[in-house]
Design a protein around this motif. Structure first.
Motif, short mmCIF file in Angstrom:
data_model
loop_
_atom_site.label_atom_id
_atom_site.label_comp_id
_atom_site.label_asym_id
_atom_site.label_seq_id
_atom_site.Cartn_x
_atom_site.Cartn_y
_atom_site.Cartn_z
N MET A 117 68.68 -4.42 34.43
CA MET A 117 70.03 -3.68 33.40
C MET A 117 69.80 -1.95 32.96
SD MET A 117 72.95 -4.80 31.24
CE MET A 117 71.74 -4.42 29.44
N GLU A 159 73.72 -9.95 29.57
CA GLU A 159 73.75 -8.39 29.15
C GLU A 159 72.14 -8.44 27.61
OE1 GLU A 159 76.49 -6.53 28.84
OE2 GLU A 159 76.74 -5.89 30.67
N THR A 167 68.77 -6.74 27.40
CA THR A 167 68.08 -6.45 26.57
C THR A 167 66.97 -6.89 25.50
OG1 THR A 167 70.85 -6.33 26.28
CG2 THR A 167 69.01 -5.11 24.32
#
Length: 271
Positions: A53, A111, A115
């Motif tokens: 990401m 996500e 992260t």
């Protein structure tokens, strides 16, 4: 004693010869058709991917291998689709609604893991890599793994539909005089840049890096940067000396980019 008529004999020979020629032509055509079909579908298989990401954008990176049907670096933006993948048979409405209900939870889970720097990989359904490269594939289903799906990773969601949004990067691997250490830079917008290591001669490594701009606008973004490939490939962890190596190269280009995060680093498949 029955005497064969010469004309009848020649006619039979002609018919036999014609049938034999027709058989050979049909056989050759069938062989050519099968050969073309084999050539077209030689890259049909399971093509694993790493999911990363950058600035809130999900990016899928095909896991390449030298001298195999996987010998392509392919990177594209993606998102978890709310529709069933078109390559699968239609699901019942209740199953589709259940998956739609689970999507926010799946997205949040992915996500959160990315992260934190955790490895997320995809084990997709069988498809042709050529169709992906040529933008003929619009979506696919995959099982999402926390960790590497071939090295003890744990599945966290199955039959998830991924839409293929924008192709970012693709190249065929070569093991003939390609040096390691060169990173191609892709502007992801809003000050974010994805640095993709150009996999070179063995021993090599697959590496994705997130860089960010120190100013509101990127000025004179270089198309690539060159680092000490031997030093990076020798690392057990990409974070060791990586920031300083990239920093030196960026300073030479007078670029306003700084190291943000090492997203994916793989050496085992390229030794």
């Amino acid at each position: 004693m029955i005497t064969k008529h010469p004309l009848l004999h020649r006619t039979r020979l002609f018919i036999t010869s014609a049938l034999l020629t027709l058989f050979i032509c049909q056989h050759s055509a069938l062989a050519s058709e099968k050969g073309a079909e084999h050539k077209q579908h030689h890259d049909v298989g399971v093509h694993g991917m790493a999911l990363v990401m950058v600035g809130g954008k999900l990016i899928a990176s095909h896991l390449p291998l030298h001298n195999s049907m996987h010998e392509h670096q392919i990177i594209f933006t993606t998102n978890i689709s709310e529709r069933p993948a078109t390559s699968k048979q239609s699901q019942s409405q209740s199953q589709h609604q259940n998956k739609q209900h689970q999507l926010p939870q799946i997205v949040n889970s992915i996500e959160a893991a990315l992260t934190k720097g955790q490895l997320i990989t995809l084990l997709p359904e069988v498809f042709s890599l050529s169709k992906l490269r040529n933008s003929e594939l619009t979506d696919f289903t995959a099982t999402i793994y926390q960790g590497h799906f071939e090295r003890g990773g744990k599945p966290i969601a199955k039959q998830v539909s991924f839409a293929i949004d924008q192709m970012l990067y693709q190249r065929k691997l070569s093991n003939k005089g390609v040096s390691n250490g060169e990173y191609n830079l892709i502007n992801m917008g809003e000050g974010d840049v994805l640095a993709v290591h150009q996999i070179g001669d063995k021993p090599s490594f697959d590496h994705l890096v997130w860089l960010t701009s120190t100013s509101e606008k990127l000025v004179a973004l270089p198309t690539s940067i060159t680092t000490d490939g031997e030093k990076l490939s020798a690392q057990n962890k990409a974070s060791l000396n990586l920031q300083s190596e990239l920093g030196k190269s960026l300073e030479q280009h007078q670029s306003q980019l700084v190291f943000k995060q090492s997203l994916y680093f793989e050496t085992q498949d390229f030794q």
